[in-house]
Write an enzyme that holds these catalytic residues in place. Sequence first.
Site, PDB file in Angstrom:
ATOM      1  N   LYS A 275       9.320   8.177  -7.145  1.00 48.89           N
ATOM      2  CA  LYS A 275       8.158   8.140  -7.526  1.00 48.89           C
ATOM      3  C   LYS A 275       7.321   7.406  -5.860  1.00 48.89           C
ATOM      4  CE  LYS A 275       4.275   5.659  -9.983  1.00 48.89           C
ATOM      5  NZ  LYS A 275       4.623   4.393 -11.256  1.00 48.89           N
ATOM      6  N   ASP A 280      -2.550   4.171  -6.508  1.00 46.32           N
ATOM      7  CA  ASP A 280      -2.285   3.872  -7.972  1.00 46.32           C
ATOM      8  C   ASP A 280      -3.625   3.532  -8.995  1.00 46.32           C
ATOM      9  OD1 ASP A 280      -1.940   5.035 -10.836  1.00 46.32           O
ATOM     10  OD2 ASP A 280      -0.868   3.937 -11.069  1.00 46.32           O
ATOM     11  N   LYS A 287      -7.679   1.385 -14.221  1.00 43.62           N
ATOM     12  CA  LYS A 287      -6.964  -0.192 -14.003  1.00 43.62           C
ATOM     13  C   LYS A 287      -8.365  -1.352 -13.953  1.00 43.62           C
ATOM     14  CE  LYS A 287      -2.115   1.359 -11.921  1.00 43.62           C
ATOM     15  NZ  LYS A 287      -1.212   0.922 -12.876  1.00 43.62           N
ATOM     16  N   ASP A 298       3.445   1.425  -5.382  1.00 42.66           N
ATOM     17  CA  ASP A 298       3.440   2.302  -6.312  1.00 42.66           C
ATOM     18  C   ASP A 298       4.645   3.187  -5.916  1.00 42.66           C
ATOM     19  OD1 ASP A 298       3.423   2.054  -9.085  1.00 42.66           O
ATOM     20  OD2 ASP A 298       2.235   3.783  -8.680  1.00 42.66           O
ATOM     21  N   ASP A 357      -4.073   6.544 -16.446  1.00 41.04           N
ATOM     22  CA  ASP A 357      -2.267   6.138 -15.452  1.00 41.04           C
ATOM     23  C   ASP A 357      -0.747   5.507 -16.122  1.00 41.04           C
ATOM     24  OD1 ASP A 357      -2.313   3.843 -14.340  1.00 41.04           O
ATOM     25  OD2 ASP A 357      -2.548   2.295 -15.374  1.00 41.04           O
ATOM     26  N   GLU A 359       0.913   8.576 -14.365  1.00 41.97           N
ATOM     27  CA  GLU A 359       0.662   9.559 -14.052  1.00 41.97           C
ATOM     28  C   GLU A 359       2.177   9.859 -13.240  1.00 41.97           C
ATOM     29  OE1 GLU A 359       1.416   6.171 -11.399  1.00 41.97           O
ATOM     30  OE2 GLU A 359       0.057   6.413 -12.925  1.00 41.97           O
ATOM     31  N   ARG A 361       5.657   9.749 -14.733  1.00 43.96           N
ATOM     32  CA  ARG A 361       6.564  10.399 -14.273  1.00 43.96           C
ATOM     33  C   ARG A 361       5.715  11.741 -15.103  1.00 43.96           C
ATOM     34  NH1 ARG A 361       4.796   6.800 -20.270  1.00 43.96           N
ATOM     35  NH2 ARG A 361       5.067   5.832 -18.464  1.00 43.96           N
TER      36      ARG A 361
END
Length: 517
Positions: A275, A280, A287, A298, A357, A359, A361
Amino acid sequence: MGYQIPNVEFVDKKFTEISEGKAQVSIVLVPKESKKNTTKSTSKDSIKKSKLPKHDWINAKALESFGYDGTSPFFLQSQKTLYIPINTQKNGDISDEDLREAGAIAIRTLKHYPYESAKVGFYGSKERANKDFVLGALLGGYSFSEFKSKKKDSTLKHLIISSEGFKGDKLDMTSATRECKKTKILAESINFVRDLINTPPQIATPKYLATKSQEIAQRAGIKCKILTKEDLKKEKMGAFLAVSRASNKSPRLIHLSYTPKDSDKNIPKVVLVGKGLTYDSGGLSLKPADYMTTMKADKSGACAVLGIINVIAKLGVQVQVEAILGASENMIGGNAYKPDDVLISREGVTIEVKNTDAEGRLVLADCLSYAQDLEPSVLIDFATLTGACVVGLGEYTSGIMGYNEKLKEDFEKSALQSGELVAKLPFNRHIAKLIESKVADVNNAASSRYGGAISAGMFLGEFIREKYKDKWLHIDIAGPAFVEKEWDINPYGASGAGVRAGVEFILEHYATKSKKH
């Protein structure tokens, strides 16, 4: 850019024979005696004597004159010797973990002194060839100071290791030199990964990650293919594209391939997926401010995967490795994907968006689909996927998930052997119900916040084809990937979590032999 690790040299001499001209300062580990060997006396003198073992390398008289009791590091300036206490097991041996941490403590302490060279004796087992102390030393001194106006770089450039052991045994110089070379490759790759993760998001965009991947590939003899936004459209990666839609930084899918020279066509193929959210914000499910800081990390999964394939290629290991990095930003804007959207993934599975959020996955779903087309012997994804994993396991431990218990156990053993902390998390049919959708095949966010790490892993499982379910592992590195304090052999910030574990797993279970080493 980056921290320069000290050069490590093995010298076939006794520890005391290495002159000050060769090594300006000495490092001595002080084994702690077991409680069974100490007297019941509580007098000051008896406590001192029970703590310091008699040894030619330990100047007990000088240490005791300072009241040193062997419970913390101590630099004896008159002797130019750094003493570091270290635990011993019941049989007198020192654990790999303690040796790694001792190496880190030594380098961190000596950063405050003007010495350019240091010597240390041989500790631990001959089989490990002092590699744990060396790894701790090479990783423990790291710091990210690229944007500091006043840098405090360490003056220590050389670490000399004597062939003489603390127990009087002798190190095999050939084995030690070979193991040290491997350890250096691993440490350099981990520190590169740390640099990449720590790089701020205005610089480390998906394009930047692709460029760095190309540079690594060129140096390591790896093939590199970059898929742009238009390529992702052709691949019908609807989930991946939705995440990147509101960003003005175009996404990239980075595909790295390593095949050893003169290899057997039947050698295993390890496919890694990472990933790579270079930033993010949470998207429209924005967030809170406190949770948005550190989101440059991230991308840690993608960076770890890049680090793993780099090590395997440089070691010349007889195994095929494919690495898939999904690089994207998750931002807000008028064209952002929304809660209630239904996305069509590359695998054809439809996804109801409950939370933008969640995202990572979505990016992984399409990358895992692409990865399965490569027909892997084993498929492993690394991702900073859930805060729930951090809540459940703490910030130092990664979660292992998948359908194959034996595969999970094998990875766990390899990871622990490498020095990374991991724990298995179990899938179950009740949590699977939490990601059911009334309007699509699956929900991207569970209906309950409990078991969030597992429900996220089971979401990814929806995109794993039946023939690969027993070959797939999901590693949630959300905890240890980026910690805002120094711990173990890791610095403040990015740790490079996943690299050691991934490399150890491949070497132990899928590699046949090494060409270069």
